[in-house]
Scaffold this motif. Structure first.
Motif, PDB file in Angstrom:
ATOM      1  N   SER A  18     -58.882 -85.048   2.232  1.00 33.09           N
ATOM      2  CA  SER A  18     -59.388 -86.203   2.968  1.00 33.09           C
ATOM      3  C   SER A  18     -59.679 -87.363   2.015  1.00 33.09           C
ATOM      4  O   SER A  18     -59.361 -88.520   2.303  1.00 33.09           O
ATOM      5  CB  SER A  18     -60.660 -85.810   3.732  1.00 33.09           C
ATOM      6  OG  SER A  18     -61.236 -86.926   4.356  1.00 33.09           O
ATOM      7  N   ARG A  19     -60.259 -87.053   0.853  1.00 33.33           N
ATOM      8  CA  ARG A  19     -60.602 -88.099  -0.107  1.00 33.33           C
ATOM      9  C   ARG A  19     -59.362 -88.786  -0.671  1.00 33.33           C
ATOM     10  O   ARG A  19     -59.364 -90.008  -0.897  1.00 33.33           O
ATOM     11  CB  ARG A  19     -61.428 -87.496  -1.245  1.00 33.33           C
ATOM     12  CG  ARG A  19     -61.960 -88.542  -2.215  1.00 33.33           C
ATOM     13  CD  ARG A  19     -62.788 -87.933  -3.325  1.00 33.33           C
ATOM     14  NE  ARG A  19     -63.310 -88.973  -4.190  1.00 33.33           N
ATOM     15  CZ  ARG A  19     -63.989 -88.750  -5.322  1.00 33.33           C
ATOM     16  NH1 ARG A  19     -64.228 -87.510  -5.708  1.00 33.33           N
ATOM     17  NH2 ARG A  19     -64.413 -89.759  -6.048  1.00 33.33           N
ATOM     18  N   LEU A  20     -58.308 -88.026  -0.893  1.00 29.21           N
ATOM     19  CA  LEU A  20     -57.080 -88.595  -1.446  1.00 29.21           C
ATOM     20  C   LEU A  20     -56.498 -89.683  -0.554  1.00 29.21           C
ATOM     21  O   LEU A  20     -55.783 -90.564  -1.022  1.00 29.21           O
ATOM     22  CB  LEU A  20     -56.037 -87.484  -1.647  1.00 29.21           C
ATOM     23  CG  LEU A  20     -56.272 -86.543  -2.834  1.00 29.21           C
ATOM     24  CD1 LEU A  20     -55.304 -85.380  -2.766  1.00 29.21           C
ATOM     25  CD2 LEU A  20     -56.139 -87.285  -4.153  1.00 29.21           C
ATOM     26  N   ARG A  21     -56.815 -89.629   0.735  1.00 28.39           N
ATOM     27  CA  ARG A  21     -56.235 -90.558   1.697  1.00 28.39           C
ATOM     28  C   ARG A  21     -57.151 -91.727   2.036  1.00 28.39           C
ATOM     29  O   ARG A  21     -56.831 -92.525   2.906  1.00 28.39           O
ATOM     30  CB  ARG A  21     -55.843 -89.801   2.969  1.00 28.39           C
ATOM     31  CG  ARG A  21     -54.641 -88.906   2.767  1.00 28.39           C
ATOM     32  CD  ARG A  21     -54.551 -87.809   3.812  1.00 28.39           C
ATOM     33  NE  ARG A  21     -53.303 -87.051   3.690  1.00 28.39           N
ATOM     34  CZ  ARG A  21     -53.058 -86.145   2.738  1.00 28.39           C
ATOM     35  NH1 ARG A  21     -53.971 -85.882   1.822  1.00 28.39           N
ATOM     36  NH2 ARG A  21     -51.913 -85.511   2.699  1.00 28.39           N
ATOM     37  N   ARG A  54     -70.179 -90.424  -3.657  1.00 30.71           N
ATOM     38  CA  ARG A  54     -71.412 -89.619  -3.682  1.00 30.71           C
ATOM     39  C   ARG A  54     -72.411 -90.058  -2.621  1.00 30.71           C
ATOM     40  O   ARG A  54     -73.243 -89.265  -2.174  1.00 30.71           O
ATOM     41  CB  ARG A  54     -72.072 -89.701  -5.065  1.00 30.71           C
ATOM     42  CG  ARG A  54     -71.323 -88.966  -6.163  1.00 30.71           C
ATOM     43  CD  ARG A  54     -72.161 -88.849  -7.415  1.00 30.71           C
ATOM     44  NE  ARG A  54     -71.363 -88.443  -8.560  1.00 30.71           N
ATOM     45  CZ  ARG A  54     -70.952 -89.256  -9.515  1.00 30.71           C
ATOM     46  NH1 ARG A  54     -71.280 -90.546  -9.465  1.00 30.71           N
ATOM     47  NH2 ARG A  54     -70.241 -88.804 -10.525  1.00 30.71           N
ATOM     48  N   LEU A  55     -72.347 -91.324  -2.230  1.00 33.31           N
ATOM     49  CA  LEU A  55     -73.304 -91.853  -1.257  1.00 33.31           C
ATOM     50  C   LEU A  55     -72.878 -91.605   0.185  1.00 33.31           C
ATOM     51  O   LEU A  55     -73.662 -91.824   1.109  1.00 33.31           O
ATOM     52  CB  LEU A  55     -73.489 -93.358  -1.484  1.00 33.31           C
ATOM     53  CG  LEU A  55     -74.075 -93.760  -2.842  1.00 33.31           C
ATOM     54  CD1 LEU A  55     -74.094 -95.283  -2.982  1.00 33.31           C
ATOM     55  CD2 LEU A  55     -75.491 -93.206  -3.020  1.00 33.31           C
ATOM     56  N   THR A  56     -71.649 -91.141   0.397  1.00 30.31           N
ATOM     57  CA  THR A  56     -71.156 -90.900   1.750  1.00 30.31           C
ATOM     58  C   THR A  56     -71.543 -89.503   2.224  1.00 30.31           C
ATOM     59  O   THR A  56     -71.829 -88.616   1.402  1.00 30.31           O
ATOM     60  CB  THR A  56     -69.619 -91.035   1.805  1.00 30.31           C
ATOM     61  OG1 THR A  56     -69.033 -89.984   0.999  1.00 30.31           O
ATOM     62  CG2 THR A  56     -69.171 -92.396   1.297  1.00 30.31           C
ATOM     63  N   PRO A  57     -71.537 -89.262   3.547  1.00 32.73           N
ATOM     64  CA  PRO A  57     -71.801 -87.898   4.052  1.00 32.73           C
ATOM     65  C   PRO A  57     -70.812 -86.876   3.492  1.00 32.73           C
ATOM     66  O   PRO A  57     -71.194 -85.751   3.168  1.00 32.73           O
ATOM     67  CB  PRO A  57     -71.641 -88.055   5.571  1.00 32.73           C
ATOM     68  CG  PRO A  57     -71.913 -89.500   5.845  1.00 32.73           C
ATOM     69  CD  PRO A  57     -71.412 -90.243   4.649  1.00 32.73           C
ATOM     70  N   GLY A  71     -69.330 -87.041   0.586  1.00 36.08           N
ATOM     71  CA  GLY A  71     -69.671 -86.813  -0.807  1.00 36.08           C
ATOM     72  C   GLY A  71     -70.830 -85.843  -0.954  1.00 36.08           C
ATOM     73  O   GLY A  71     -70.829 -84.977  -1.844  1.00 36.08           O
ATOM     74  N   ARG A  72     -71.822 -85.957  -0.088  1.00 39.25           N
ATOM     75  CA  ARG A  72     -72.959 -85.024  -0.133  1.00 39.25           C
ATOM     76  C   ARG A  72     -72.528 -83.625   0.284  1.00 39.25           C
ATOM     77  O   ARG A  72     -72.959 -82.622  -0.296  1.00 39.25           O
ATOM     78  CB  ARG A  72     -74.085 -85.542   0.764  1.00 39.25           C
ATOM     79  CG  ARG A  72     -74.724 -86.835   0.245  1.00 39.25           C
ATOM     80  CD  ARG A  72     -75.994 -87.173   0.990  1.00 39.25           C
ATOM     81  NE  ARG A  72     -75.725 -87.577   2.373  1.00 39.25           N
ATOM     82  CZ  ARG A  72     -75.472 -88.825   2.752  1.00 39.25           C
ATOM     83  NH1 ARG A  72     -75.429 -89.789   1.839  1.00 39.25           N
ATOM     84  NH2 ARG A  72     -75.250 -89.132   4.012  1.00 39.25           N
ATOM     85  N   TRP A  73     -71.641 -83.539   1.270  1.00 39.17           N
ATOM     86  CA  TRP A  73     -71.094 -82.248   1.702  1.00 39.17           C
ATOM     87  C   TRP A  73     -70.304 -81.605   0.555  1.00 39.17           C
ATOM     88  O   TRP A  73     -70.421 -80.400   0.288  1.00 39.17           O
ATOM     89  CB  TRP A  73     -70.208 -82.495   2.918  1.00 39.17           C
ATOM     90  CG  TRP A  73     -69.587 -81.292   3.550  1.00 39.17           C
ATOM     91  CD1 TRP A  73     -69.865 -79.970   3.293  1.00 39.17           C
ATOM     92  CD2 TRP A  73     -68.548 -81.279   4.543  1.00 39.17           C
ATOM     93  NE1 TRP A  73     -69.078 -79.152   4.068  1.00 39.17           N
ATOM     94  CE2 TRP A  73     -68.262 -79.924   4.830  1.00 39.17           C
ATOM     95  CE3 TRP A  73     -67.850 -82.288   5.201  1.00 39.17           C
ATOM     96  CZ2 TRP A  73     -67.290 -79.560   5.769  1.00 39.17           C
ATOM     97  CZ3 TRP A  73     -66.887 -81.916   6.127  1.00 39.17           C
ATOM     98  CH2 TRP A  73     -66.616 -80.574   6.411  1.00 39.17           C
ATOM     99  N   ASN A  74     -69.532 -82.423  -0.136  1.00 39.89           N
ATOM    100  CA  ASN A  74     -68.761 -81.950  -1.277  1.00 39.89           C
ATOM    101  C   ASN A  74     -69.677 -81.389  -2.366  1.00 39.89           C
ATOM    102  O   ASN A  74     -69.402 -80.327  -2.949  1.00 39.89           O
ATOM    103  CB  ASN A  74     -67.923 -83.100  -1.835  1.00 39.89           C
ATOM    104  CG  ASN A  74     -67.046 -82.688  -2.994  1.00 39.89           C
ATOM    105  OD1 ASN A  74     -66.031 -82.025  -2.831  1.00 39.89           O
ATOM    106  ND2 ASN A  74     -67.432 -83.094  -4.200  1.00 39.89           N
ATOM    107  N   HIS A  75     -70.781 -82.076  -2.616  1.00 38.47           N
ATOM    108  CA  HIS A  75     -71.733 -81.632  -3.645  1.00 38.47           C
ATOM    109  C   HIS A  75     -72.333 -80.275  -3.288  1.00 38.47           C
ATOM    110  O   HIS A  75     -72.461 -79.384  -4.151  1.00 38.47           O
ATOM    111  CB  HIS A  75     -72.837 -82.684  -3.807  1.00 38.47           C
ATOM    112  CG  HIS A  75     -73.886 -82.307  -4.810  1.00 38.47           C
ATOM    113  ND1 HIS A  75     -73.640 -82.289  -6.166  1.00 38.47           N
ATOM    114  CD2 HIS A  75     -75.188 -81.911  -4.655  1.00 38.47           C
ATOM    115  CE1 HIS A  75     -74.738 -81.917  -6.809  1.00 38.47           C
ATOM    116  NE2 HIS A  75     -75.683 -81.667  -5.916  1.00 38.47           N
ATOM    117  N   GLU A  76     -72.691 -80.095  -2.030  1.00 35.02           N
ATOM    118  CA  GLU A  76     -73.266 -78.821  -1.586  1.00 35.02           C
ATOM    119  C   GLU A  76     -72.252 -77.682  -1.705  1.00 35.02           C
ATOM    120  O   GLU A  76     -72.587 -76.572  -2.142  1.00 35.02           O
ATOM    121  CB  GLU A  76     -73.753 -78.943  -0.139  1.00 35.02           C
ATOM    122  CG  GLU A  76     -74.942 -79.880   0.027  1.00 35.02           C
ATOM    123  CD  GLU A  76     -75.251 -80.182   1.493  1.00 35.02           C
ATOM    124  OE1 GLU A  76     -74.566 -79.593   2.373  1.00 35.02           O
ATOM    125  OE2 GLU A  76     -76.160 -80.982   1.754  1.00 35.02           O
ATOM    126  N   ALA A  77     -70.998 -77.957  -1.323  1.00 34.98           N
ATOM    127  CA  ALA A  77     -69.951 -76.935  -1.418  1.00 34.98           C
ATOM    128  C   ALA A  77     -69.675 -76.574  -2.880  1.00 34.98           C
ATOM    129  O   ALA A  77     -69.444 -75.396  -3.207  1.00 34.98           O
ATOM    130  CB  ALA A  77     -68.673 -77.423  -0.742  1.00 34.98           C
TER     131      ALA A  77
END
Length: 495
Positions: free
Chosen positions: A230-233, A244-247, A249-255
């Motif tokens: 999703s990020r690549l697009r 990092r400030l997006t939802p 990005g926070r989901w990515n950090h938790e995973a």
């Protein structure tokens, strides 16, 4: 000594005097960045002019076409319309050349161009700088160090471990199908392949398939895979701070935290086991070490050559690649056989004649199921476990048809496009295992399920063995129902 008070009006006057300067500097920076982006786009247009593509929007590129038609259907249209390769614009200043021709593939994979940093850098927080992302001499050193972990003498006893893990999964399926004959298999297959890689490569004791912590790791891997694609697009998400400030990005950090907790626990467990009295000498005396022990011994015997960060990166890389790719492959193979019951039955009969009730399956059996192997390869042609590989040209390249590209261009080697190219594979959408019959001929780079060249998959023999074991034992226990056209696929990550 006298002290004079600062007048509020003088302070405001100073601030107002600075404001035009700040605005002017800001405007200059914006104009410089706009000029930089404009020059970048003009350079790309000139560099790529030999490679055709559908008209693209100056700002969002080909995004609309891929969204409206779907990623894979639109790709297949391009493969049919544009021979060998074409350009895909992600947005105004980012484009890459989609390659799906075997001669082009052979040229690129025969070089030493690095992975495309712009895309692969998003993997680094997850798997670190392990074998997948390393380049140059360091990659060569790590590859040479880890190759013994996939020696035939190491792989042979793994067949029994693989079979045990598959049987645990199939026992669970027998209980579940009593309640509902329809079963979403990808999650179960993922737990099974993680169980296998944990026992084979990381000397894990116990069953991952019944461990809730491992199930959370599987979910974290799914989340990370989805988030990276999703990020690549998304052009705005390329900036790390904004992301990092997006939802997402926070989901990515938790995973990421969940994934790293799992691999840290695996390393810690194995270190503790080796510290037991006599255990270190026992393991050291083996003729061949498994994957994790090779890393740990390299760290203990020559700490300067392999840091803790290097060790964790290799474990993260192989923990992910060692189970996710094979899980995808097994799921798609079973999907293909379910969709073609005639081929499924022929495979079953071959396996029954070889294994009887399947109480025992060995290394020697794996080379005695030719038709099943043909079906496995044909399924991997239709549904390649690794659908795309990225490269960034480190020097200019001229392809066999005379077209050239300068250094700095991004290439997307579309394995999916190659495997569905009608100029390479006649009637590419037809499931035809005889394409891989003994004596059949094809281009050396027409079939690349595990990449190719010097950077091909180090664990491809391990993966192929696991595919055969899983398919053989599944067909002995279950008759897979035909799937109507348009039904959901077993692996949502590629659809």
């Amino acid at each position: 000594m006298s002290v004079s008070a600062l007048s509020p009006s003088r302070a405001l006057g100073g601030v107002s005097g600075l404001l035009p300067v700040v605005l002017l500097l800001g405007l200059v920076l914006v104009l410089l960045k706009a000029a930089q982006l404009y020059l970048r786009r003009q350079w790309l247009l000139k560099a790529l002019h030999h490679f055709p593509s559908p008209p693209s929007h100056w700002f969002y590129g080909h995004k609309r076409e891929f969204q409206e038609e779907g990623e894979l259907p639109h790709l297949l249209k391009r493969v049919e319309k544009y021979p060998r390769a074409c350009v895909r614009w992600m947005w105004g200043t980012r484009a890459f050349v989609l390659v799906y021709d075997p001669d082009y593939m052979k040229m690129v994979l025969g070089r030493s161009d690095p992975k495309a940093h712009i895309t692969y850098r998003h993997l680094k927080p997850w798997i670190g700088t392990g074998l997948l992302l390393l380049e140059g001499q360091t990659w060569f050193q790590h590859r040479r160090m880890l190759t013994p972990a996939f020696h035939y003498d190491i792989l042979k006893p793994y067949v029994g471990i693989m079979a045990d893990s598959v049987r645990v999964m199939l026992d669970k399926w027998e209980e579940l199908v009593i309640q509902d004959s329809h079963l979403e298999i990808f999650g179960h297959v993922s737990w099974m392949t993680l169980d296998t890689i944990m026992k084979c490569a990381f000397s894990h004791q116990g069953s991952v398939q019944t461990d809730r912590n491992s199930q959370s790791y599987i979910q974290a891997i799914r989340d990370l895979s989805h988030l990276i694609f999703s990020r690549l697009r998304n052009a705005l998400h390329q900036n790390d701070l904004i992301y990092r400030l997006t939802p997402e990005g926070r989901w990515n950090h938790e995973a990421l935290q969940l994934a790293h907790q799992h691999t840290d626990a695996v390393i810690k467990e194995r270190k503790a086991h080796l510290q037991k009295e006599g255990e270190l000498e026992k393991v050291r005396s083996r003729r061949h070490l498994d994957f994790l022990d090779i890393l740990l011994f390299a760290r203990m015997e020559n700490g300067s050559s392999l840091s803790d960060e290097d060790l964790r990166a290799e474990v993260d890389t192989f923990m992910f690649e060692g189970h996710d790719t094979t899980a995808s492959g097994i799921s798609w193979i079973l999907y293909a056989l379910a969709s073609h019951p005639g081929h499924q039955q022929r495979c079953r009969e071959e396996i029954q004649s070889l294994l009887a009730d399947g109480a025992s399956i060995t290394w020697d059996h794996l080379d005695q199921m030719p038709y099943t192997t043909m079906c496995i390869k044909e399924a991997m042609r239709l549904y390649p476990p690794v659908p795309v590989i990225g490269r960034e040209l480190s020097k200019p390249i001229t392809f066999p048809d005379g077209r050239s590209l300068p250094a700095g261009i991004l290439l997307s080697l579309s394995i999916y496009g190659l495997h569905h190219n009608p100029k390479v594979w006649p009637n590419p959408e037809v499931f035809d295992p005889t394409r891989f019959a003994p004596g059949s001929t094809r281009h050396s780079h027409a079939f690349l399920p595990f990449s190719g060249g010097s950077r091909n998959c180090i664990g491809k023999q391990f993966a192929m063995n696991e595919l055969k074991v899983a398919v053989a034992l599944t067909l002995l226990r279950f008759e897979l129902s035909p799937i109507p056209p348009g039904s959901l696929c077993p692996c949502q990550s590629l659809c």
